[in-house]
Design a protein around this motif. Structure first.
Motif, PDB file in Angstrom:
ATOM      1  N   LEU A   1     -15.659  -1.127  50.156  1.00  0.00           N
ATOM      2  CA  LEU A   1     -17.017  -1.499  49.746  1.00  0.00           C
ATOM      3  C   LEU A   1     -17.796  -0.279  49.243  1.00  0.00           C
ATOM      4  O   LEU A   1     -18.464  -0.331  48.208  1.00  0.00           O
ATOM      5  N   VAL A   2     -17.687   0.828  49.966  1.00  0.00           N
ATOM      6  CA  VAL A   2     -18.422   2.040  49.565  1.00  0.00           C
ATOM      7  C   VAL A   2     -17.916   2.524  48.199  1.00  0.00           C
ATOM      8  O   VAL A   2     -18.717   2.887  47.322  1.00  0.00           O
ATOM      9  N   ALA A   3     -16.598   2.485  47.998  1.00  0.00           N
ATOM     10  CA  ALA A   3     -16.049   2.915  46.705  1.00  0.00           C
ATOM     11  C   ALA A   3     -16.588   2.014  45.588  1.00  0.00           C
ATOM     12  O   ALA A   3     -16.984   2.497  44.521  1.00  0.00           O
ATOM     13  N   ALA A   4     -16.640   0.707  45.867  1.00  0.00           N
ATOM     14  CA  ALA A   4     -17.148  -0.231  44.849  1.00  0.00           C
ATOM     15  C   ALA A   4     -18.614   0.083  44.528  1.00  0.00           C
ATOM     16  O   ALA A   4     -19.040   0.017  43.370  1.00  0.00           O
ATOM     17  N   TYR A   5     -19.362   0.445  45.561  1.00  0.00           N
ATOM     18  CA  TYR A   5     -20.768   0.765  45.328  1.00  0.00           C
ATOM     19  C   TYR A   5     -20.912   2.034  44.477  1.00  0.00           C
ATOM     20  O   TYR A   5     -21.686   2.063  43.514  1.00  0.00           O
ATOM     21  N   PHE A   6     -20.171   3.056  44.811  1.00  0.00           N
ATOM     22  CA  PHE A   6     -20.245   4.305  44.038  1.00  0.00           C
ATOM     23  C   PHE A   6     -19.873   4.028  42.570  1.00  0.00           C
ATOM     24  O   PHE A   6     -20.511   4.522  41.655  1.00  0.00           O
ATOM     25  N   GLN A   7     -18.831   3.203  42.400  1.00  0.00           N
ATOM     26  CA  GLN A   7     -18.410   2.879  41.021  1.00  0.00           C
ATOM     27  C   GLN A   7     -19.520   2.125  40.295  1.00  0.00           C
ATOM     28  O   GLN A   7     -19.795   2.385  39.130  1.00  0.00           O
ATOM     29  N   SER A   8     -20.184   1.207  41.025  1.00  0.00           N
ATOM     30  CA  SER A   8     -21.242   0.429  40.378  1.00  0.00           C
ATOM     31  C   SER A   8     -22.415   1.317  39.949  1.00  0.00           C
ATOM     32  O   SER A   8     -23.210   0.932  39.104  1.00  0.00           O
ATOM     33  N   ARG A   9     -22.472   2.510  40.571  1.00  0.00           N
ATOM     34  CA  ARG A   9     -23.530   3.451  40.181  1.00  0.00           C
ATOM     35  C   ARG A   9     -23.039   4.429  39.111  1.00  0.00           C
ATOM     36  O   ARG A   9     -23.672   5.446  38.845  1.00  0.00           O
ATOM     37  N   GLY A  10     -21.886   4.135  38.541  1.00  0.00           N
ATOM     38  CA  GLY A  10     -21.381   4.927  37.424  1.00  0.00           C
ATOM     39  C   GLY A  10     -20.696   6.228  37.808  1.00  0.00           C
ATOM     40  O   GLY A  10     -20.556   7.140  37.000  1.00  0.00           O
ATOM     41  N   VAL A  11     -20.267   6.321  39.072  1.00  0.00           N
ATOM     42  CA  VAL A  11     -19.632   7.556  39.533  1.00  0.00           C
ATOM     43  C   VAL A  11     -18.137   7.306  39.695  1.00  0.00           C
ATOM     44  O   VAL A  11     -17.727   6.220  40.134  1.00  0.00           O
ATOM     45  N   GLU A  12     -17.315   8.290  39.372  1.00  0.00           N
ATOM     46  CA  GLU A  12     -15.879   8.098  39.576  1.00  0.00           C
ATOM     47  C   GLU A  12     -15.571   8.238  41.075  1.00  0.00           C
ATOM     48  O   GLU A  12     -15.686   9.327  41.655  1.00  0.00           O
TER      49      GLU A  12
END
Ligand code: ASP
Length: 453
Positions: A126-137
């Motif tokens: 979930l945290v990885a998905a959130y970071f990705q949704s914020r445009g971060v690799e």
């Protein structure tokens, strides 16, 4: 490069995850992020790990786990909604939990570990998905694929030595790596968790394996306090302390960091910084190899309840070769671990955690000590608290023990036993549980409250 670990309260809600995102992305060196399962949002809340334990227990008694499962999913769903994450994230967690529940339950403690571990595993996704949704690799990392191998001890796993070299290759990966804490895989590919609060251990293992410059452990307090704030109001914050001091303090009740979490960082000489997710600009507490210890002998006072002592006396014990081994051998036969063994010429006490045994086992142990060791007297004292007075400065200072015992006498606390650690980093006082609070307060006043003239 920094390994950063966030505890459950730092990941309990969407708002907390946003803070985590800000902290991680504010510093390019924060490359590896270890996450706990969502923790408590408020004092009466239940941690996801505890919900998962309830869920596993329902399955094991053949109850329908539907409600328990829904409670777990709800925690993730609320966070996902707060963060506007796509529906697929929750669907994936749902499917994962169903697969785990449908797995083999023949070995209950392994099944329990499999469910417990899902708390961090799904949260990392979930945290990885959130970071990705914020445009971060950012990438979720599976501990098995990354090489975190552990012993096959349910609820109490240890990292296998070969893990360190395997995990080192994570250094070659790009982006921010989101790694679930608390568990690893056995050589056979089964999931085993560390003991409770074990995500701290994962962070320390990764810091060592990746040769990080710093291991930052984010929690919900500004610093490690010199004494438990529920016993003394607004105690002094500790700015810096050594690995050994922290280990002694966390062993005896300081819950800020798991007491097994220091060794990997210590072995690689990596400083550990305890920081507050809710106040990241506060410097926190730095745990290092050596510190300037000219500020007095004592850095902290910890205490923990739930101990008992088995007192054994036998005339001429001092001359009986092998007495100690035989005594401890009886405990070993019952799988009991002991904490301390203060001794005299003709007597010895063994201090144990009471949670390890019931009355029946205790009776058996006592009978065996009486019969096999021909002891003159065997007595058990229950409900003891151990108080550890800790500080590297003790080695250079004369009279610390005298001051401590004088303070306890003044507070009318009867000392049941005293043990000065061979390392001279700590001294231990055994007192009755009912005297614990008063004793800690008296010691705090003695060592920390400045005397006003
Ligand atoms: N979630 C696990 C626990 O509550 C591990 C951790 O948070 O470190 O014990």
């Amino acid at each position: 490069m920094k390994v950063v670990k966030f505890g459950g309260s730092s990941l309990a809600s969407g708002r907390q995850l946003e803070k985590v995102f800000q902290i991680v992305t504010a510093d390019r060196e924060r490359k590896v992020v270890v996450v706990s399962a969502p923790g408590k949002r408020y004092a009466e809340d239940t941690k996801v790990t505890d919900l998962l334990i309830e869920c596993a227990e329902s399955c094991l008694v053949n109850q329908d786990p539907k409600e328990k499962l829904a409670a777990v999913l709800e925690r993730y769903a609320v966070i996902a909604e707060e963060l506007n994450l796509p529906d697929g994230v929750i669907q994936e967690i749902h499917d994962d939990l169903l697969t785990r529940i449908a797995s083999n339950q023949d070995k209950p403690d392994r099944f329990l570990d499999l469910l417990k571990a899902s708390g961090e595993d799904n949260n990392a996704k979930l945290v990885a998905a959130y970071f990705q949704s914020r445009g971060v690799e950012a990438h979720y990392v599976n501990p098995r694929e990354a090489g975190l191998l552990v012993s096959d001890e349910p609820g109490n796993a240890q990292a296998l030595p070969e893990s360190y070299e395997r995990l080192n290759s994570l250094n070659d990966r790009s982006g921010i790596l989101i790694f679930p804490g608390f568990f690893g895989y056995s050589v056979n590919g089964e999931v085993f968790t560390f003991s409770r609060s074990g995500s701290d251990i994962t962070g320390s293992i990764l810091a060592n394996a990746l040769k990080a410059d710093l291991y930052e452990n984010f929690t919900d307090v500004d610093a490690v306090y010199s004494v438990n704030p529920s016993i003394v109001k607004k105690p002094k914050e500790i700015k810096e302390l050594t690995y050994r001091e922290m280990r002694e303090l966390s062993y005896a009740g300081f819950k800020v960091l798991h007491d097994e979490a220091l060794v990997p960082a210590f072995r690689a000489g990596i400083p550990v910084n305890i920081k507050n997710t809710n106040n990241p600009s506060a410097p926190g507490t730095l745990i290092v190899n050596n510190r300037d210890n000219t500020n007095g002998p004592v850095i902290g006072i910890a205490s923990d309840k739930g101990f008992c002592s088995i007192y054994v006396s036998k005339y001429l014990m001092n001359r009986e070769i092998g007495f100690g081994r035989k005594l401890l051998g009886v405990l070993e036969d019952y799988g009991l671990s002991y904490e301390h063994t203060p001794s005299g010429i003709d007597d010895v006490s063994v201090i144990l955690r009471e949670s390890q045994f019931d009355e029946k086992i205790m009776d058996e142990v006592i009978n065996r000590i009486k019969n096999e060791l021909h002891a003159d007297e065997v007595k058990v004292a229950h409900s003891l608290a151990l108080i550890m007075v800790v500080g590297e400065g003790m080695r250079q200072n004369v009279g610390t023990m005298a001051k401590a015992s004088k303070a306890l006498a003044k507070a009318k606390v009867n000392i049941e036993m005293i043990n000065q650690g061979s390392s001279e980093v700590s001294m231990m006082f055994g007192v009755k549980e009912v005297d614990e609070k008063r004793a800690v307060q008296a010691l705090y006043e003695e060592f920390f409250v400045p005397v006003t003239v």
